[in-house]
Structure formats: structure tokens, C-alpha cells
Design a protein around this motif. Structure first.
Motif, PDB file in Angstrom:
ATOM      1  N   SER A   1       0.826  -1.208   0.000  1.00  0.00           N
ATOM      2  CA  SER A   1       0.000   0.000   0.000  1.00  0.00           C
ATOM      3  C   SER A   1       0.864   1.262   0.000  1.00  0.00           C
ATOM      4  O   SER A   1       0.593   2.214  -0.730  1.00  0.00           O
TER       5      SER A   1
ATOM      6  N   ARG B   1       3.922   1.544  -1.080  1.00  0.00           N
ATOM      7  CA  ARG B   1       4.594   1.669  -2.387  1.00  0.00           C
ATOM      8  C   ARG B   1       3.648   2.278  -3.416  1.00  0.00           C
ATOM      9  O   ARG B   1       4.043   3.101  -4.228  1.00  0.00           O
ATOM     10  N   ALA B   2       2.378   1.857  -3.387  1.00  0.00           N
ATOM     11  CA  ALA B   2       1.386   2.415  -4.319  1.00  0.00           C
ATOM     12  C   ALA B   2       1.176   3.904  -4.028  1.00  0.00           C
ATOM     13  O   ALA B   2       1.124   4.724  -4.953  1.00  0.00           O
ATOM     14  N   ASP B   3       1.065   4.251  -2.739  1.00  0.00           N
ATOM     15  CA  ASP B   3       0.924   5.660  -2.360  1.00  0.00           C
ATOM     16  C   ASP B   3       2.138   6.464  -2.808  1.00  0.00           C
ATOM     17  O   ASP B   3       2.007   7.589  -3.314  1.00  0.00           O
ATOM     18  N   ASN B   4       3.314   5.908  -2.616  1.00  0.00           N
ATOM     19  CA  ASN B   4       4.555   6.585  -3.000  1.00  0.00           C
ATOM     20  C   ASN B   4       4.591   6.837  -4.509  1.00  0.00           C
ATOM     21  O   ASN B   4       4.943   7.928  -4.967  1.00  0.00           O
ATOM     22  N   ALA B   5       4.189   5.831  -5.285  1.00  0.00           N
ATOM     23  CA  ALA B   5       4.170   5.982  -6.746  1.00  0.00           C
ATOM     24  C   ALA B   5       3.167   7.067  -7.154  1.00  0.00           C
ATOM     25  O   ALA B   5       3.458   7.906  -8.017  1.00  0.00           O
ATOM     26  N   ARG B   6       1.993   7.057  -6.514  1.00  0.00           N
ATOM     27  CA  ARG B   6       0.984   8.075  -6.812  1.00  0.00           C
ATOM     28  C   ARG B   6       1.493   9.465  -6.458  1.00  0.00           C
ATOM     29  O   ARG B   6       1.334  10.417  -7.238  1.00  0.00           O
ATOM     30  N   LEU B   7       2.138   9.587  -5.301  1.00  0.00           N
ATOM     31  CA  LEU B   7       2.665  10.887  -4.877  1.00  0.00           C
ATOM     32  C   LEU B   7       3.782  11.367  -5.801  1.00  0.00           C
ATOM     33  O   LEU B   7       3.881  12.556  -6.108  1.00  0.00           O
ATOM     34  N   ARG B   8       4.605  10.445  -6.265  1.00  0.00           N
ATOM     35  CA  ARG B   8       5.658  10.827  -7.225  1.00  0.00           C
ATOM     36  C   ARG B   8       5.051  11.336  -8.531  1.00  0.00           C
ATOM     37  O   ARG B   8       5.512  12.315  -9.101  1.00  0.00           O
ATOM     38  N   ASP B   9       3.999  10.660  -8.990  1.00  0.00           N
ATOM     39  CA  ASP B   9       3.303  11.123 -10.201  1.00  0.00           C
ATOM     40  C   ASP B   9       2.702  12.515  -9.980  1.00  0.00           C
ATOM     41  O   ASP B   9       2.815  13.393 -10.844  1.00  0.00           O
ATOM     42  N   ASP B  10       2.054  12.690  -8.828  1.00  0.00           N
ATOM     43  CA  ASP B  10       1.483  14.001  -8.500  1.00  0.00           C
ATOM     44  C   ASP B  10       2.567  15.069  -8.474  1.00  0.00           C
ATOM     45  O   ASP B  10       2.378  16.177  -8.991  1.00  0.00           O
TER      46      ASP B  10
ATOM     47  N   ARG C   1       3.636  15.962 -11.984  1.00  0.00           N
ATOM     48  CA  ARG C   1       2.639  16.816 -12.637  1.00  0.00           C
ATOM     49  C   ARG C   1       2.712  18.238 -12.087  1.00  0.00           C
ATOM     50  O   ARG C   1       2.641  19.210 -12.845  1.00  0.00           O
TER      51      ARG C   1
END
Length: 103
Positions: free
Chosen positions: A30, A32-41, A44
Motif C-alpha cells: 500500500s 509503495r502504491a501511495d509513493n508511486a501516486r505521490l511521485r506522479d502528483d 505533474r
């Protein structure tokens, strides 16, 4: 009997350890998924900030040009005032010439 009790304790400890390990694994997934989402954010947002900085620089340049154009701009009122001032100066020069020619 003691061995049976020790085995039951060890089995429970192993089960507890396994449960904790599985919970940690789920949390890690979970996170890691949050980290990936935050990196994408973040990527952007950095792109957006870069675009906004470019727009700001362009607007600042346009504003500077507009200020310069306003300084150079001659309005109708300024033109009338300037003509009147030049006419007054010409009259004064003519008076001076007349005074000098009379002498």
C-alpha cells in the motif's frame, strides 16, 4: 506434556509472526502504491510550476513592454499642450528678434 505446551506456544508465536509479517507486507504494498501516486502528483505539479513560471516570465515581459509604450505614447492632450508650448516659444523668440532688430 511440557513439550506439547512448548510446541503450542511456538506454533502460536509462529502464527502471530506470520500474521504480522503478512500485515507488514500488505502495508508495504500500500505504501509503495501511495509513493508511486505521490511521485506522479509531484511530477505533474513540477510540470505545472514550470509552465506557470514560463507564463509569468512572458507576462512580465509583456508588462514591461506596455510600461515602456505608455512612457512613449503621446496622447492628444499632450500633443495640444506641446503645440501650444512651441507656439509660445516661437512668439518669445520673435519678440527677442524684434527687440534686437530695433536696436
Amino acid at each position: 506434556m511440557f513439550e506439547s505446551y512448548a510446541m503450542n506456544v511456538q506454533d502460536r508465536q509462529l502464527e502471530d509472526f506470520t500474521s504480522l509479517f503478512n500485515m507488514l507486507r500488505i502495508q508495504l504494498k500500500s505504501l509503495r502504491a501511495d509513493n508511486a501516486r505521490l511521485r506522479d502528483d509531484m511530477q505533474r505539479m513540477e510540470s505545472k510550476v514550470s509552465l506557470l513560471n514560463e507564463q509569468l516570465a512572458q507576462k512580465q515581459s509583456e508588462y514591461d513592454m506596455l510600461k515602456m509604450a505608455k512612457m512613449v505614447e503621446v496622447t492628444d492632450g499632450d500633443l495640444v499642450h506641446a503645440k501650444a508650448k512651441v507656439s509660445k516659444l516661437i512668439r518669445e523668440v520673435n519678440k527677442c528678434i524684434n527687440l534686437l532688430s530695433d536696436k
